[in-house]
Design an enzyme around this catalytic site. Sequence first.
Site, short mmCIF file in Angstrom:
data_model
loop_
_atom_site.label_atom_id
_atom_site.label_comp_id
_atom_site.label_asym_id
_atom_site.label_seq_id
_atom_site.Cartn_x
_atom_site.Cartn_y
_atom_site.Cartn_z
N HIS A 45 -12.83 71.50 35.49
CA HIS A 45 -12.33 71.49 34.11
C HIS A 45 -12.15 72.91 33.59
CE1 HIS A 45 -14.58 67.53 34.25
NE2 HIS A 45 -13.39 67.14 33.85
N ILE A 89 -10.49 71.96 42.60
CA ILE A 89 -11.59 72.91 42.74
C ILE A 89 -12.69 72.22 43.55
CG2 ILE A 89 -13.27 74.34 41.54
CD1 ILE A 89 -10.36 75.22 41.17
N SER A 131 -17.18 64.65 38.02
CA SER A 131 -18.32 64.28 37.18
C SER A 131 -19.17 63.20 37.83
CB SER A 131 -17.82 63.80 35.81
OG SER A 131 -17.10 64.83 35.15
#
Length: 284
Positions: free
Chosen positions: A37, A176, A186
Amino acid sequence: MKIFNKITDMKAEIKKLKSEGKSVGFVPTMGFLHEGHMSLVRESVSNNDVTVTSIFVNPTQFGPTEDLAAYPRDFERDCAMLDKNGADIIFHPEPSEIYGEGFCTKVELSGITEVLCGISRPVHFAGVATVVTKLFNIVNPDRAYFGSKDYQQLQVIRRMVKDLNMDVEVVGMPIIREADGLAMSSRNVYLGAPERRSALALSGSFKVVEDLLKQGVTDSKTIKEKIAEFILSHPHTRIDYIETVHPESLVSVDSAEADFVVALAVYVGKARLIDNRYFEVNHA
């Protein structure tokens, strides 16, 4: 850094910024943020006058048996990360603010949403498309940033923006990964230590594809079978899907004769993880 919970307040702030000639970048999230993020936030900060991040766990994109209640949340930690990385505004509404009394409208795509994750999660992309449309209308961004780990979501948003003539540039950003190759998510918090090791089967399977292509194997059925063998050789894994698809339409391809994407969804323990890789095919 400003925090808004109400749509009217958020829209008033955006109207003020736009009247000052400010460009607005937008990073929509469901919170429990990680470096993936933050890469989107930093890209927005470097290319826009103002960066808005939404933190909203969207109930309409979860099926009845999915992890809405258990989805990880840590708003204070998220705020600290966003402040450190240069975000200017957080939009953090309650579900009742986004979906008011009597709400009965949804944005639904066909075709591109009926494959891959759309098979096992049939309500998911209508929920995504609806909430992103609402967020775009509220934030009115010049650019919106999405990670390519959710490759199907990225293509759905691009298609929706094109089809509905939305005046926003959709910017896709690279996946990433952790140092060992696991795509940041998450939901990685659900993984115990043994499952965390097995989760590396997803990114590791792309080396299997590389080796097959070097050997001249182009048959998609063979490629998918070899990926499945590799993933299932790791404990705690259960395959939802393995597909080789066209990069934009997401239609399955029978042969790796042109560029294609390998898309995976695999349960590792109770965590459903997704990953993908774009393969360029050079026959020169």
